[in-house]
Design a protein around this motif. Structure first.
Motif, PDB file in Angstrom:
ATOM      1  N   CYS A 119      62.217  69.612   4.674  1.00  0.00           N
ATOM      2  CA  CYS A 119      61.076  70.120   5.459  1.00  0.00           C
ATOM      3  C   CYS A 119      61.332  69.945   6.953  1.00  0.00           C
ATOM      4  O   CYS A 119      61.076  70.853   7.753  1.00  0.00           O
ATOM      5  N   LEU A 166      61.663  72.713   9.885  1.00  0.00           N
ATOM      6  CA  LEU A 166      60.862  72.675  11.107  1.00  0.00           C
ATOM      7  C   LEU A 166      61.747  72.765  12.344  1.00  0.00           C
ATOM      8  O   LEU A 166      61.464  73.532  13.273  1.00  0.00           O
ATOM      9  N   TRP A 202      63.098  76.328  12.632  1.00  0.00           N
ATOM     10  CA  TRP A 202      62.024  77.240  13.040  1.00  0.00           C
ATOM     11  C   TRP A 202      61.715  77.074  14.522  1.00  0.00           C
ATOM     12  O   TRP A 202      61.528  78.040  15.258  1.00  0.00           O
ATOM     13  N   TRP A 243      52.928  71.503   9.966  1.00  0.00           N
ATOM     14  CA  TRP A 243      53.802  71.534   8.784  1.00  0.00           C
ATOM     15  C   TRP A 243      53.388  70.486   7.764  1.00  0.00           C
ATOM     16  O   TRP A 243      53.526  70.679   6.569  1.00  0.00           O
ATOM     17  N   GLU A 280      60.221  65.140  14.372  1.00  0.00           N
ATOM     18  CA  GLU A 280      59.928  65.853  13.132  1.00  0.00           C
ATOM     19  C   GLU A 280      59.811  64.876  11.969  1.00  0.00           C
ATOM     20  O   GLU A 280      58.823  64.893  11.218  1.00  0.00           O
ATOM     21  N   PRO A 322      52.004  79.619  11.452  1.00  0.00           N
ATOM     22  CA  PRO A 322      51.492  78.251  11.517  1.00  0.00           C
ATOM     23  C   PRO A 322      50.438  78.052  12.600  1.00  0.00           C
ATOM     24  O   PRO A 322      49.458  77.348  12.380  1.00  0.00           O
TER      25      PRO A 322
END
Lengths: 317, 301
Positions: free
Chosen positions: A156, A160, A163, A120, A228, B51
């Protein structure tokens, strides 16, 4: 007949109990004790009362960390409660190749948070693919610096987390969806309920228990976020450390020879209390009736007592 | 008798995955709905694996190739292994993988063995203070590892295990949740079977081996898989315990690579693939047991 020697069960549970005592309960008690001291490495600790907690109130970094963690919870809980349910509904019915989809949807869960955070980092960097895409569609002139703005960085990281968590909670819901009887669906459809209506009136009530569980898990998980934000900000916690989470603050406070162990422990204690909040809410919600009944019965007993005393007094008179 | 014979010879109507005209099965999507469903599944699939695929493609691209273009070119024009060679030159990635493997396998073994022993006692035996033991395990669940991070490090340091793999491994060697999962699994073993084995003269070890183990194997596979993934993917704890780059595990090593040698994203991508591929393969191979175990766990648990 002797079924077993009296000490057998104790021997069997002994390793586990020792482990819990040494690596969970003792550090926890130690954290509580240290939170009220000014402990630092290589120096005897002194009791300082609530000084660490007073310091927290004035510490900007603590304020930032608390804000980050709370925002994380507030955004993650609804997203990770409903999106996995939709995903579970999508993969619930048995159609060909569904096993393949279920398995691949679980990949982000299996992957290490560090690895996916590094991906990411590339995708969202100033010259990264996301910026190329935005540029391609003519949405921006200059690249957006996702990772050096406090709020964009937190955004962001939340993206993450969501997801990465989708697949995990999807599996939790999948097990529960099997228990929602199809008779109910059929009956509702017979009565003319559309798909949307059936979702809200049959599916959601049917998975209410797991939904509670998922939202508590997400809530506790979001207060504990570390990797993260750490990887996306390269360990710095964003500009001025303002995108640090509580755990990042604890980690950066406690490390090194100048680590403020006492202060880090005090923050840990606050973090612990924060993780208890969702559990308490659910506990109260689940046992609301019991508690209300208990209160009502106490009131009733009290009322009865007063009445009895009144009658007794009247009788005396 | 004839009825069963005829029903055996009559072919069941072919199962369509979608609803045909005249079918009243509302739980099945119509043909259009099915196509829409697959479109959505493929959309989510793209979101979930993009990704990873992008990372893999980046790791194979040469220095002259653009990695950030859009639409992304996922198939490298000139695949190269240089980036992987570069990773091996930059950091001792084989050592890191070995460390991760050691910690992971150790965690699996200790968790399976001690959780099964503890779960067996808690799930099938009666003894005094059992509720105290259960209370200890349940209350431990409430304490997140992050809360005890600082004092846990002090404990490990006082044991002389700071900056060692033992220090990384020991705190996670027995997980409270695993003991409780095994307790739930052992509770499902019929008491009569165990009593019968006892009457036949089986001792505790024999009962464990021949009665308990075959009954709880599904839960054991879940415990083992999650223990391994948890140990392999853990970042915060090894980051705190390990200070010398020579002792790093893969996750800490990846962060070390990414923050200290940030020059070439292709090399970092290659490094992350080394950390990613083994665990994905392991899961892909074991996923059948895994999903079965999760279902069993949810039914029983």
């Amino acid at each position: 007949m002797r079924l077993q020697r009296w000490y057998t069960p104790y021997l069997l549970v002994l390793p586990g109990v020792i482990w819990m005592a040494v690596f969970a309960l003792w550090p926890f008690l130690n954290t509580i004790a240290l939170a009220f001291t000014d402990a630092r490495p290589l120096r005897p600790a002194e009791f300082v009362g609530f000084a660490n907690f007073d310091k927290m109130l004035e510490d900007d970094r603590f304020g930032y960390a608390l804000t980050t963690s709370l925002i994380y919870v507030v955004v993650c809980v609804p997203l990770l409660t409903f999106l996995p349910l939709l995903l579970a509904l999508l993969v619930h019915t048995k159609v060909p190749a569904i096993g393949f989809f279920r398995t691949t949807f679980y990949f982000p869960v299996i992957a290490s948070a560090v690895v996916v955070a590094i991906v990411w980092e590339f995708l969202f960097s100033g010259s990264g693919t996301i910026n190329s895409a935005l540029n391609f569609f003519g949405l921006i002139d200059r690249p957006v610096e996702f990772l050096s703005d406090r709020w964009l960085l937190i955004g962001c990281a939340i993206g993450l987390t969501v997801w990465k968590g989708l697949g995990y909670y999807m599996v939790v819901y999948l097990a529960a969806l099997g228990n929602v009887g199809r008779e109910l669906h059929e009956a509702a459809a017979m009565d003319g309920a559309g798909r949307w209506r059936r979702f809200w009136s049959v599916t959601v009530p049917g998975v209410r228990g797991p939904m509670m569980l998922v939202s508590v898990l997400v809530c506790v998980g979001a207060t504990r976020v570390f990797t993260e934000l750490y990887v996306l900000s390269n360990g710095s916690g964003g500009p001025g450390g303002r995108a640090m989470s509580m755990v990042m603050l604890i980690q950066s406070m406690g490390k090194g020879l100048n680590g403020q162990i006492g202060y880090a422990s005090a923050i840990s204690l606050v973090l612990f209390l924060l993780t208890l909040v969702p559990l308490l809410i659910v506990g109260i919600a689940n046992n609301g009736d019991t508690i209300r009944e208990a209160l009502a019965s106490r009131r009733a007993v009290k009322a009865a007592k007063i009445k009895r005393e009144a009658t007794v007094q009247e009788a005396r008179r | 008798m004839t009825a069963t014979q005829t029903s055996a010879t009559v072919k069941p109507p072919r199962e369509n995955p979608y609803r045909t005209r005249g079918s009243a099965d509302i739980m099945k999507p119509s043909l259009g709905g099915l196509i829409g469903k697959y479109a959505m599944l493929l959309g989510v699939l793209a979101l979930m694996v993009f990704p990873f695929v992008w990372q893999m493609s980046t790791s194979l691209k040469g220095a002259s190739e653009n990695i950030y273009d859009f639409p992304p070119s996922l198939i490298p024009a000139a695949p190269t292994r240089d980036n992987y060679a570069e990773v091996f030159r930059t950091i001792p990635v084989v050592d890191y993988a070995w460390h991760s493997l050691l910690v992971g396998v150790g965690t699996v073994i200790t968790n399976v063995v001690f959780a099964t022993l503890g779960g067996y006692a808690l799930g099938t035996m009666k003894f005094r203070f059992k509720w105290v033991v259960l209370a200890i395990f349940f209350s431990t669940l409430l304490i997140p590892a992050e809360v005890t991070l600082t004092s846990q490090y002090l404990t490990v340091k006082s044991l002389g295990l700071a900056n060692t793999l033992w220090g990384v491994f020991l705190p996670g060697a027995i997980g409270a949740i695993n003991v409780l999962l095994m307790t739930a699994a052992c509770r499902m073993i019929p008491a009569d079977t165990l009593d019968a084995a006892t009457i036949d003269g089986a001792n505790t070890m024999q009962r464990l081996r021949h009665i308990v183990w075959p009954n709880v194997r599904g839960m054991v596979s879940v415990v083992a898989l999650f223990a391994f993934i948890g140990a392999w993917d853990d970042f915060l704890w090894p980051l705190v315990v390990l200070s010398d780059p020579a002792n790093y595990t893969l996750t800490v090593g990846m962060q070390y690579l990414s923050s200290n040698f940030a020059a070439n994203p292709r090399v970092i991508a290659a490094g992350t693939m080394i950390a990613l591929v083994p665990i994905i393969l392991l899961f892909a191979v074991l996923q059948k047991w895994f999903f079965k175990g999760v279902e069993e766990g949810s039914v029983k648990g």
